[in-house]
Design a protein around this motif. Sequence first.
Motif, PDB file in Angstrom:
ATOM      1  N   MET A   1       0.863  -1.178   0.000  1.00 53.81           N
ATOM      2  CA  MET A   1       0.000   0.000   0.000  1.00 53.81           C
ATOM      3  C   MET A   1       0.898   1.226   0.000  1.00 53.81           C
ATOM      4  O   MET A   1       1.834   1.307   0.769  1.00 53.81           O
ATOM      5  N   GLN A   2       0.587   2.167  -0.867  1.00 52.26           N
ATOM      6  CA  GLN A   2       1.359   3.390  -0.985  1.00 52.26           C
ATOM      7  C   GLN A   2       0.445   4.581  -0.756  1.00 52.26           C
ATOM      8  O   GLN A   2      -0.712   4.583  -1.196  1.00 52.26           O
ATOM      9  N   THR A   3       0.954   5.603  -0.062  1.00 55.75           N
ATOM     10  CA  THR A   3       0.206   6.839   0.151  1.00 55.75           C
ATOM     11  C   THR A   3       0.964   7.976  -0.504  1.00 55.75           C
ATOM     12  O   THR A   3       2.163   8.152  -0.272  1.00 55.75           O
ATOM     13  N   LEU A   4       0.260   8.734  -1.334  1.00 53.82           N
ATOM     14  CA  LEU A   4       0.828   9.872  -2.051  1.00 53.82           C
ATOM     15  C   LEU A   4       0.067  11.122  -1.641  1.00 53.82           C
ATOM     16  O   LEU A   4      -1.158  11.076  -1.472  1.00 53.82           O
ATOM     17  N   ASN A   5       0.765  12.228  -1.484  1.00 56.09           N
ATOM     18  CA  ASN A   5       0.132  13.491  -1.091  1.00 56.09           C
ATOM     19  C   ASN A   5       0.472  14.577  -2.098  1.00 56.09           C
ATOM     20  O   ASN A   5       1.636  14.708  -2.506  1.00 56.09           O
ATOM     21  N   TYR A   6      -0.545  15.358  -2.472  1.00 50.77           N
ATOM     22  CA  TYR A   6      -0.388  16.425  -3.448  1.00 50.77           C
ATOM     23  C   TYR A   6      -1.172  17.653  -3.000  1.00 50.77           C
ATOM     24  O   TYR A   6      -2.129  17.539  -2.231  1.00 50.77           O
ATOM     25  N   GLU A   7      -0.791  18.815  -3.528  1.00 53.34           N
ATOM     26  CA  GLU A   7      -1.548  20.054  -3.353  1.00 53.34           C
ATOM     27  C   GLU A   7      -1.627  20.759  -4.693  1.00 53.34           C
ATOM     28  O   GLU A   7      -0.652  20.752  -5.457  1.00 53.34           O
ATOM     29  N   PHE A   8      -2.779  21.356  -4.956  1.00 50.09           N
ATOM     30  CA  PHE A   8      -2.993  22.088  -6.192  1.00 50.09           C
ATOM     31  C   PHE A   8      -3.705  23.395  -5.873  1.00 50.09           C
ATOM     32  O   PHE A   8      -4.531  23.446  -4.953  1.00 50.09           O
ATOM     33  N   PRO A   9      -3.433  24.457  -6.644  1.00 46.09           N
ATOM     34  CA  PRO A   9      -4.159  25.712  -6.426  1.00 46.09           C
ATOM     35  C   PRO A   9      -5.625  25.540  -6.821  1.00 46.09           C
ATOM     36  O   PRO A   9      -5.958  24.736  -7.687  1.00 46.09           O
ATOM     37  N   ALA A  10      -6.482  26.304  -6.160  1.00 48.54           N
ATOM     38  CA  ALA A  10      -7.919  26.202  -6.433  1.00 48.54           C
ATOM     39  C   ALA A  10      -8.557  27.583  -6.378  1.00 48.54           C
ATOM     40  O   ALA A  10      -8.096  28.456  -5.640  1.00 48.54           O
ATOM     41  N   THR A  11      -9.618  27.755  -7.141  1.00 50.64           N
ATOM     42  CA  THR A  11     -10.327  29.038  -7.165  1.00 50.64           C
ATOM     43  C   THR A  11     -11.787  28.907  -6.746  1.00 50.64           C
ATOM     44  O   THR A  11     -12.447  29.898  -6.512  1.00 50.64           O
ATOM     45  N   GLN A  12     -12.281  27.689  -6.647  1.00 50.39           N
ATOM     46  CA  GLN A  12     -13.677  27.438  -6.282  1.00 50.39           C
ATOM     47  C   GLN A  12     -13.676  26.482  -5.098  1.00 50.39           C
ATOM     48  O   GLN A  12     -12.819  25.599  -5.008  1.00 50.39           O
ATOM     49  N   VAL A  13     -14.618  26.643  -4.182  1.00 54.02           N
ATOM     50  CA  VAL A  13     -14.694  25.797  -2.992  1.00 54.02           C
ATOM     51  C   VAL A  13     -15.823  24.787  -3.144  1.00 54.02           C
ATOM     52  O   VAL A  13     -16.915  25.134  -3.603  1.00 54.02           O
ATOM     53  N   ALA A  14     -15.566  23.540  -2.758  1.00 56.89           N
ATOM     54  CA  ALA A  14     -16.613  22.513  -2.754  1.00 56.89           C
ATOM     55  C   ALA A  14     -17.742  22.977  -1.840  1.00 56.89           C
ATOM     56  O   ALA A  14     -17.504  23.427  -0.722  1.00 56.89           O
ATOM     57  N   ARG A  15     -18.978  22.874  -2.326  1.00 53.23           N
ATOM     58  CA  ARG A  15     -20.148  23.295  -1.540  1.00 53.23           C
ATOM     59  C   ARG A  15     -20.486  22.318  -0.420  1.00 53.23           C
ATOM     60  O   ARG A  15     -21.042  22.686   0.601  1.00 53.23           O
ATOM     61  N   ARG A  16     -20.199  21.056  -0.694  1.00 56.42           N
ATOM     62  CA  ARG A  16     -20.605  20.023   0.273  1.00 56.42           C
ATOM     63  C   ARG A  16     -19.697  18.816   0.143  1.00 56.42           C
ATOM     64  O   ARG A  16     -18.971  18.668  -0.829  1.00 56.42           O
ATOM     65  N   ALA A  17     -19.758  17.951   1.127  1.00 56.14           N
ATOM     66  CA  ALA A  17     -18.980  16.714   1.108  1.00 56.14           C
ATOM     67  C   ALA A  17     -19.643  15.712   0.174  1.00 56.14           C
ATOM     68  O   ALA A  17     -20.869  15.687   0.052  1.00 56.14           O
ATOM     69  N   VAL A  18     -18.819  14.904  -0.498  1.00 56.02           N
ATOM     70  CA  VAL A  18     -19.350  13.870  -1.390  1.00 56.02           C
ATOM     71  C   VAL A  18     -18.551  12.578  -1.234  1.00 56.02           C
ATOM     72  O   VAL A  18     -17.401  12.587  -0.790  1.00 56.02           O
ATOM     73  N   HIS A  19     -19.202  11.499  -1.608  1.00 55.27           N
ATOM     74  CA  HIS A  19     -18.598  10.167  -1.620  1.00 55.27           C
ATOM     75  C   HIS A  19     -18.964   9.543  -2.962  1.00 55.27           C
ATOM     76  O   HIS A  19     -20.143   9.347  -3.255  1.00 55.27           O
ATOM     77  N   ILE A  20     -17.931   9.230  -3.754  1.00 59.19           N
ATOM     78  CA  ILE A  20     -18.137   8.694  -5.103  1.00 59.19           C
ATOM     79  C   ILE A  20     -17.359   7.381  -5.234  1.00 59.19           C
ATOM     80  O   ILE A  20     -16.210   7.297  -4.812  1.00 59.19           O
ATOM     81  N   GLY A  21     -17.949   6.395  -5.858  1.00 60.98           N
ATOM     82  CA  GLY A  21     -17.249   5.151  -6.169  1.00 60.98           C
ATOM     83  C   GLY A  21     -17.068   4.235  -4.971  1.00 60.98           C
ATOM     84  O   GLY A  21     -17.553   4.501  -3.872  1.00 60.98           O
ATOM     85  N   VAL A  22     -16.336   3.144  -5.220  1.00 63.53           N
ATOM     86  CA  VAL A  22     -16.067   2.131  -4.202  1.00 63.53           C
ATOM     87  C   VAL A  22     -14.627   1.651  -4.335  1.00 63.53           C
ATOM     88  O   VAL A  22     -14.021   1.774  -5.379  1.00 63.53           O
ATOM     89  N   VAL A  23     -14.116   1.103  -3.243  1.00 62.49           N
ATOM     90  CA  VAL A  23     -12.806   0.481  -3.303  1.00 62.49           C
ATOM     91  C   VAL A  23     -13.055  -0.970  -3.702  1.00 62.49           C
ATOM     92  O   VAL A  23     -13.490  -1.783  -2.906  1.00 62.49           O
TER      93      VAL A  23
END
Length: 106
Positions: A1-23
């Motif tokens: 198992m590998q964990t990767l961390n990233y950051e990207f610039p953003a201009t819009q904020v997510a309105r709400r929390a979401v859960h998409i897909g499955v493992v």
Amino acid sequence: MQTLNYEFPATQVARRAVHIGVVASGDLEILLAPPESGEPPDRATVRVRTSVNGFDTIWHDVLERFFARATLAGRWELNDFGATPGVVNLRLRQAAESATTNGADS
């Protein structure tokens, strides 16, 4: 198992929390939460947990392309079980759409 961390610039904020897909085999789960109070509203922080080691460059490239178009701030958690770049892009787009509309979680 590998964990990767990233950051990207953003201009819009997510309105709400979401859960998409499955493992699941060949699929990807995305959990997206708006920035919490005190967190910068102009950053997308992304944590990828993947069962497939050695694809750091591919993950970076796919995420960089996505966040160049969809600059959505929030805490992104991606839980991967061998998803292809096409599936990753699809799930990212689904999460971004769900987080910026008033519809129900997918």
